[in-house]
Design a protein around this motif. Structure first.
Motif, mmCIF file in Angstrom:
data_model
loop_
_atom_site.group_PDB
_atom_site.id
_atom_site.type_symbol
_atom_site.label_atom_id
_atom_site.label_comp_id
_atom_site.label_asym_id
_atom_site.label_seq_id
_atom_site.Cartn_x
_atom_site.Cartn_y
_atom_site.Cartn_z
ATOM 1 N N LYS A 169 24.091 -4.554 37.237
ATOM 2 C CA LYS A 169 23.963 -3.138 37.577
ATOM 3 C C LYS A 169 22.571 -2.630 37.227
ATOM 4 N N LEU A 170 22.055 -3.063 36.079
ATOM 5 C CA LEU A 170 20.736 -2.623 35.648
ATOM 6 C C LEU A 170 19.667 -3.068 36.644
ATOM 7 N N GLY A 171 19.752 -4.321 37.097
ATOM 8 C CA GLY A 171 18.791 -4.831 38.071
ATOM 9 C C GLY A 171 18.838 -4.054 39.376
ATOM 10 N N GLU A 172 20.049 -3.697 39.818
ATOM 11 C CA GLU A 172 20.185 -2.929 41.056
ATOM 12 C C GLU A 172 19.527 -1.554 40.921
ATOM 13 N N GLU A 173 19.731 -0.901 39.767
ATOM 14 C CA GLU A 173 19.152 0.425 39.559
ATOM 15 C C GLU A 173 17.626 0.352 39.519
ATOM 16 N N ILE A 174 17.076 -0.662 38.871
ATOM 17 C CA ILE A 174 15.617 -0.790 38.773
ATOM 18 C C ILE A 174 15.009 -1.041 40.148
ATOM 19 N N ARG A 175 15.639 -1.925 40.938
ATOM 20 C CA ARG A 175 15.096 -2.236 42.264
ATOM 21 C C ARG A 175 15.211 -1.045 43.213
ATOM 22 N N LEU A 176 16.254 -0.225 43.036
ATOM 23 C CA LEU A 176 16.382 0.974 43.868
ATOM 24 C C LEU A 176 15.281 1.988 43.565
ATOM 25 N N ALA A 177 14.877 2.054 42.295
ATOM 26 C CA ALA A 177 13.883 3.046 41.879
ATOM 27 C C ALA A 177 12.451 2.546 42.044
ATOM 28 N N ASP A 179 10.434 -1.610 42.736
ATOM 29 C CA ASP A 179 10.336 -2.734 43.662
ATOM 30 C C ASP A 179 10.641 -4.029 42.921
ATOM 31 N N GLN A 180 10.676 -5.134 43.653
ATOM 32 C CA GLN A 180 11.030 -6.422 43.068
ATOM 33 C C GLN A 180 10.012 -6.868 42.021
ATOM 34 N N GLU A 181 8.738 -6.567 42.256
ATOM 35 C CA GLU A 181 7.695 -6.992 41.314
ATOM 36 C C GLU A 181 7.873 -6.313 39.962
ATOM 37 N N THR A 182 8.145 -5.003 39.985
ATOM 38 C CA THR A 182 8.374 -4.283 38.727
ATOM 39 C C THR A 182 9.620 -4.801 38.027
ATOM 40 N N GLU A 184 10.834 -7.847 38.125
ATOM 41 C CA GLU A 184 10.516 -9.132 37.503
ATOM 42 C C GLU A 184 9.726 -8.938 36.215
ATOM 43 N N GLN A 185 8.797 -7.980 36.211
ATOM 44 C CA GLN A 185 8.021 -7.706 35.005
ATOM 45 C C GLN A 185 8.913 -7.233 33.864
ATOM 46 N N ILE A 186 9.851 -6.350 34.187
ATOM 47 C CA ILE A 186 10.759 -5.832 33.156
ATOM 48 C C ILE A 186 11.697 -6.926 32.664
ATOM 49 N N LYS A 187 12.228 -7.729 33.589
ATOM 50 C CA LYS A 187 13.195 -8.773 33.221
ATOM 51 C C LYS A 187 12.581 -9.797 32.271
ATOM 52 N N ASN A 188 11.306 -10.113 32.466
ATOM 53 C CA ASN A 188 10.646 -11.141 31.656
ATOM 54 C C ASN A 188 9.812 -10.570 30.525
ATOM 55 N N ALA A 189 9.904 -9.249 30.300
ATOM 56 C CA ALA A 189 9.062 -8.611 29.285
ATOM 57 C C ALA A 189 9.493 -9.002 27.874
ATOM 58 N N THR A 190 8.511 -9.173 27.001
ATOM 59 C CA THR A 190 8.795 -9.509 25.590
ATOM 60 C C THR A 190 9.307 -8.300 24.822
ATOM 61 N N ASN A 223 9.960 3.576 32.671
ATOM 62 C CA ASN A 223 9.002 4.364 31.912
ATOM 63 C C ASN A 223 8.272 3.494 30.892
ATOM 64 N N ALA A 224 9.035 2.628 30.196
ATOM 65 C CA ALA A 224 8.428 1.745 29.196
ATOM 66 C C ALA A 224 7.447 0.779 29.838
ATOM 67 N N CYS A 225 7.789 0.283 31.024
ATOM 68 C CA CYS A 225 6.900 -0.645 31.732
ATOM 69 C C CYS A 225 5.561 0.027 32.033
ATOM 70 N N GLY A 226 5.622 1.272 32.496
ATOM 71 C CA GLY A 226 4.392 2.013 32.747
ATOM 72 C C GLY A 226 3.589 2.241 31.478
ATOM 73 N N LYS A 227 4.304 2.513 30.390
ATOM 74 C CA LYS A 227 3.635 2.750 29.108
ATOM 75 C C LYS A 227 2.893 1.493 28.633
ATOM 76 N N TYR A 228 3.564 0.350 28.689
ATOM 77 C CA TYR A 228 2.926 -0.886 28.228
ATOM 78 C C TYR A 228 1.792 -1.312 29.157
ATOM 79 N N GLN A 229 1.949 -1.072 30.454
ATOM 80 C CA GLN A 229 0.874 -1.395 31.383
ATOM 81 C C GLN A 229 -0.354 -0.529 31.103
ATOM 82 N N ALA A 230 -0.121 0.743 30.799
ATOM 83 C CA ALA A 230 -1.240 1.644 30.481
ATOM 84 C C ALA A 230 -1.970 1.171 29.227
ATOM 85 N N ARG A 231 -1.201 0.688 28.249
ATOM 86 C CA ARG A 231 -1.826 0.183 27.020
ATOM 87 C C ARG A 231 -2.693 -1.032 27.311
#
Length: 319
Positions: A169-177, A179-182, A184-190, A223-231
């Motif tokens: 369900k989480l993956g479906e919500e992320i892809r709806l909001a 794209d697939q690239e984002t 994948e980044q979230i799924k594999n994030a440390t 939101n967290a993905c954007g925050k870490y990318q900005a850092r």
């Protein structure tokens, strides 16, 4: 209600584990499950119902259910019931009595008399009396039997102990909001586990349903993905050149400010009337606002509203 299941639950002897729940509490949850079992000894009360029955908090009930599964008193059948088809169906293991119908009965055919009236599928009186003493058996091709039920063979979804979190369900919500690239980044994030702990602490007292928890967690991760990318981008820029920011300005809001002002803007009459979707709750609107505020360009556009809800200073916007 199954009388046999209730009697069985009263007679069970619970195990006390180091760091585990108290034995009386485990028996109380098991009794609540047994009280709602049918003739097949399956039950599917919601977690909210078990919380109401036992007067325990949600986390304690979930922990006890996990322990009852580990101790072999119940199993997750894999079936789901309820209006949303998300309520787990549990099978009570070891119930026997008047309502028990054995799935397999084996007779000793060594001394069969072909002319006997007891030959064939009709059991003798003694054999019939033994029917009620048999523990229900599970077919050998059941997914709940054998090595297929070992942890190493379970799917990632089954290994997940946090019952509200559905990776699918989480993956479906992320892809709806996004794209697939984002995704994948979230799924594999440390930092995934770190953000999961922070999200659970933030929502500990809100008592949201599982679906809303997954919905909000998807926004939280975006939101967290954007925050870490900005850092990372800031670190990269600092290694090549030093960017001077005018005093009193900042590139973007802090994580704490984002969530604080997102909540305030969701309650702002003028702002909410323009940006809220039909039927959207305050929490859902706040989650969408938080994602937008992580973008410096968007935050700069909303700066007049931010000042109205208490923001001090000035945002620089895009670099």
């Amino acid at each position: 209600m199954s009388l046999d299941a209730t009697i069985w639950a009263w007679k069970t002897r619970q195990k006390q584990k180091a760091g585990g729940a108290l034995k009386p509490l485990k028996k109380l949850v098991l009794l609540s499950l047994a009280d709602r079992a049918g003739e097949t000894h399956e039950c599917y009360p919601s977690i909210a119902r078990l919380v109401d029955d036992t007067e325990m908090d949600r986390k304690t009930v979930l922990k006890i259910i996990d322990e009852l599964i580990e101790d072999g008193f119940i199993i997750d059948t894999g079936k789901r019931e309820g209006k949303t088809k998300q309520v787990k169906v549990y099978l009570l293991i070891g119930v026997k009595g008047r309502e028990t119908v054995p799935t397999t009965v084996h007779f000793d055919t060594g001394n069969d008399d072909l002319n006997s009236t007891n030959n064939g599928t009709v059991p003798t009186t003694e054999q019939f009396q033994q029917f009620h003493e048999r523990v229900p058996t599970i077919p050998l091709n059941s997914p709940n039997v054998g090595t297929r039920n070992l942890p190493k063979n379970l799917s990632e979804e089954s290994k997940n102990k946090k019952t509200w979190l559905s990776l699918k369900k989480l993956g479906e919500e992320i892809r709806l909001a996004t794209d697939q690239e984002t995704y994948e980044q979230i799924k594999n994030a440390t930092w995934f586990d770190r953000e999961l702990r922070a999200f659970e602490l933030y929502n500990a007292e809100k008592n949201l349903c599982d679906e809303l928890m997954n919905y909000h967690f998807a926004d939280w991760l975006i939101n967290a993905c954007g925050k870490y990318q900005a850092r990372e981008q800031t670190k990269s820029k600092n290694t090549t050149t030093r960017v001077l920011v005018p005093q009193g300005e900042s590139n973007q809001l802090s994580d704490k400010q984002i969530h604080t002002f997102a909540q305030k803007l969701s309650q702002h009459p003028e702002f909410a009337s323009q940006f809220a979707a039909a039927g959207e709750s305050y929490d859902q609107l706040a989650a969408r606002i938080a994602v937008k505020l992580s973008d410096p360009v968007q935050a700069k556009q909303w700066e007049p509203y931010l000042k109205q809800v208490g923001f001090k200073g000035s945002l620089q916007g895009a670099a």
